[in-house]
Motif scaffolding. Structure first.
Motif, PDB file in Angstrom:
ATOM      1  N   ASP A 277      -2.863  -1.937  -6.961  1.00 54.40           N
ATOM      2  CA  ASP A 277      -2.584  -0.857  -6.008  1.00 54.40           C
ATOM      3  C   ASP A 277      -2.309   0.461  -6.728  1.00 54.40           C
ATOM      4  O   ASP A 277      -2.663   1.540  -6.227  1.00 54.40           O
ATOM      5  N   ARG A 278      -1.693   0.390  -7.902  1.00 49.07           N
ATOM      6  CA  ARG A 278      -1.490   1.594  -8.717  1.00 49.07           C
ATOM      7  C   ARG A 278      -2.840   2.173  -9.125  1.00 49.07           C
ATOM      8  O   ARG A 278      -3.055   3.392  -9.068  1.00 49.07           O
ATOM      9  N   LEU A 279      -3.759   1.294  -9.502  1.00 46.51           N
ATOM     10  CA  LEU A 279      -5.096   1.731  -9.916  1.00 46.51           C
ATOM     11  C   LEU A 279      -5.853   2.347  -8.738  1.00 46.51           C
ATOM     12  O   LEU A 279      -6.451   3.425  -8.863  1.00 46.51           O
ATOM     13  N   ILE A 280      -5.824   1.666  -7.596  1.00 50.15           N
ATOM     14  CA  ILE A 280      -6.558   2.153  -6.417  1.00 50.15           C
ATOM     15  C   ILE A 280      -6.035   3.523  -5.992  1.00 50.15           C
ATOM     16  O   ILE A 280      -6.813   4.459  -5.766  1.00 50.15           O
ATOM     17  N   ALA A 281      -4.722   3.660  -5.893  1.00 44.59           N
ATOM     18  CA  ALA A 281      -4.144   4.939  -5.488  1.00 44.59           C
ATOM     19  C   ALA A 281      -4.478   6.033  -6.492  1.00 44.59           C
ATOM     20  O   ALA A 281      -4.786   7.177  -6.111  1.00 44.59           O
ATOM     21  N   GLY A 282      -4.453   5.680  -7.765  1.00 43.67           N
ATOM     22  CA  GLY A 282      -4.745   6.662  -8.797  1.00 43.67           C
ATOM     23  C   GLY A 282      -6.181   7.137  -8.770  1.00 43.67           C
ATOM     24  O   GLY A 282      -6.470   8.334  -8.925  1.00 43.67           O
TER      25      GLY A 282
END
Length: 403
Positions: A277-282
């Motif tokens: 989720d950190r990757l997707i949001a980033g």
């Protein structure tokens, strides 16, 4: 050291598994031999079988059939079950129907297409734009003519976009109708709970190298009542279903990897989901136009993030990231080197240009927040360079103009 974000292709072997594997490689014995050394090897094989059976919810250890990997297990399940359901012959099949989706791994799709060349009637089950099976339509198709249906095969989780499928609902309906149900669970193992008995499947494919085990060993979970026609013939090992000398070191290391990834599955999945989720949001924040493929949240694998980047060629993105020390993928490793749009994305309704602009980021046991942040720092420039380069012909330059 490169940052490895391609665990869906092959996951590096953790130290604990490597230690088990190398220790076992130093031993020598055929587990079918009758002497003491051979029988000791047989005991280690059976212990590995029991460990794997327990981890994936098999009723007994005899339901674990060792194979050379996921591809062989898929082939054995599809071809073997089809033949058994048709009295061991391809001539005038009484149960010609094979139900599956067009987002399956090529080990399934190519096996199904091979069966179609020999008289099978392939029924393509529809998926939506996120890659999720239209369950109502699939169950209606399953109930339409179960007596003429050889089997249904649906993957647990898509290897490219990470979409999870409604296995229990399919398993319940298939069992009620007496139709064999095969699951390709290669990507799901170690990321989501798998309970073979509870799902009610007839067969389920898993493999070692996706979870940090060795390449060259996998398994087909096979219900005790199922007897697929063998596609390999020889010594009659593995319930007479899969002949061949068993790989003791591979099986023992496979079991060690399975125990490692399933022993703390909830915590492992939570950690990977957080990184995902950190990757997707980033990515969505840093790159204009980036489009997430597949569903969000609990509908996808914890370790999978897949995007399309309009105006980019997937290979340009891959090589740009690789030059910056980031190992990613355009999709299935089994299609690597083949310049063509993803069959998964096309089946989800994308056009060819969008399907060719894909990049898959898959996480694993050694992925850290710093790894994700390094990707996010490098990606905008790589996307910009790829967009300047533009889309290229699907035909390699060296082939253009060739007759």
């Amino acid at each position: 050291m490169p940052i490895y974000l391609d665990h869906a292709a092959t996951s590096p072997m953790p130290a604990e598994v490597l230690e088990v594997y190398t220790r076992e490689l130093a031993r020598r014995a055929n587990p079918s031999a009758l002497h003491a050394v051979g029988q000791a090897a047989r005991m280690r094989i059976e212990e590995a079988r029991e460990d794997i059976a327990r981890a994936v919810g098999a009723a007994t250890s005899s339901e674990v059939i060792f194979t050379s990997g996921g591809t062989e297990a898929d082939n054995l399940a599809l071809k073997g079950l089809y033949l058994t359901r048709n009295n061991g012959s391809f001539d005038a099949p009484t149960r010609p129907r094979v139900l599956t989706t067009r987002i399956e791994h090529h080990a399934v799709l190519d096996s199904v297409d091979w069966l179609a060349d020999l008289g099978a009637e392939v029924v393509d089950l529809e998926v939506d734009s996120t890659g999720r099976l239209d369950l109502e339509a699939a169950l209606a198709e399953l109930r339409r003519d179960p007596e003429a249906t050889a089997l249904i095969s649906v993957m647990a989780a898509n290897n490219e976009i990470g979409t999870l499928q409604p296995l229990r609902e399919i398993g319940q309906a298939a069992a009620e109708l007496g139709v064999p149900f095969h699951i390709d669970a290669v990507q799901a193992l170690g990321q989501i709970p798998l309970d073979f008995a509870e799902i009610g499947a007839t067969a389920m494919t898993i493999t070692a190298h996706k979870i940090g085990g060795p390449v060259g060993i996998g398994a087909l979970l096979l219900d005790r009542s199922a007897a697929p026609t063998p596609i390999l013939h020889g010594g009659g090992q593995e319930r007479g279903v899969r002949s061949g000398t068993l790989d003791v070191a591979g099986a023992v290391a496979f079991a060690a990897a399975v125990e490692l990834v399933t022993g703390d599955l909830e915590a492992r999945a939570a950690r990977l989901s957080g990184l995902r989720d950190r990757l997707i949001a980033g990515v969505e924040s840093a790159v204009d136009g980036a489009r997430l493929s597949g569903p969000r949240g609990q509908g996808r694998l914890p370790a999978n993030a897949h995007f399309t980047f309009p105006g980019c060629e997937g290979d340009s993105l891959l090589f740009g990231l690789d030059a910056r020390g980031l190992a990613t993928s355009t999709g299935s490793a089994c299609s690597a080197g083949v310049s063509r749009p993803s069959h998964v994305l096309l089946a989800c309704g994308m056009d060819e240009d969008a399907a060719r602009s894909a990049q898959r980021f898959s996480l694993g046991h050694d992925t850290t927040e710093d790894d994700v942040d390094a990707l996010l720092a490098a990606l905008p420039e790589v996307v910009e360079q790829a967009r300047r380069a533009g889309m290229v012909s699907a035909t390699p330059r060296w082939m253009q103009g060739a007759s």
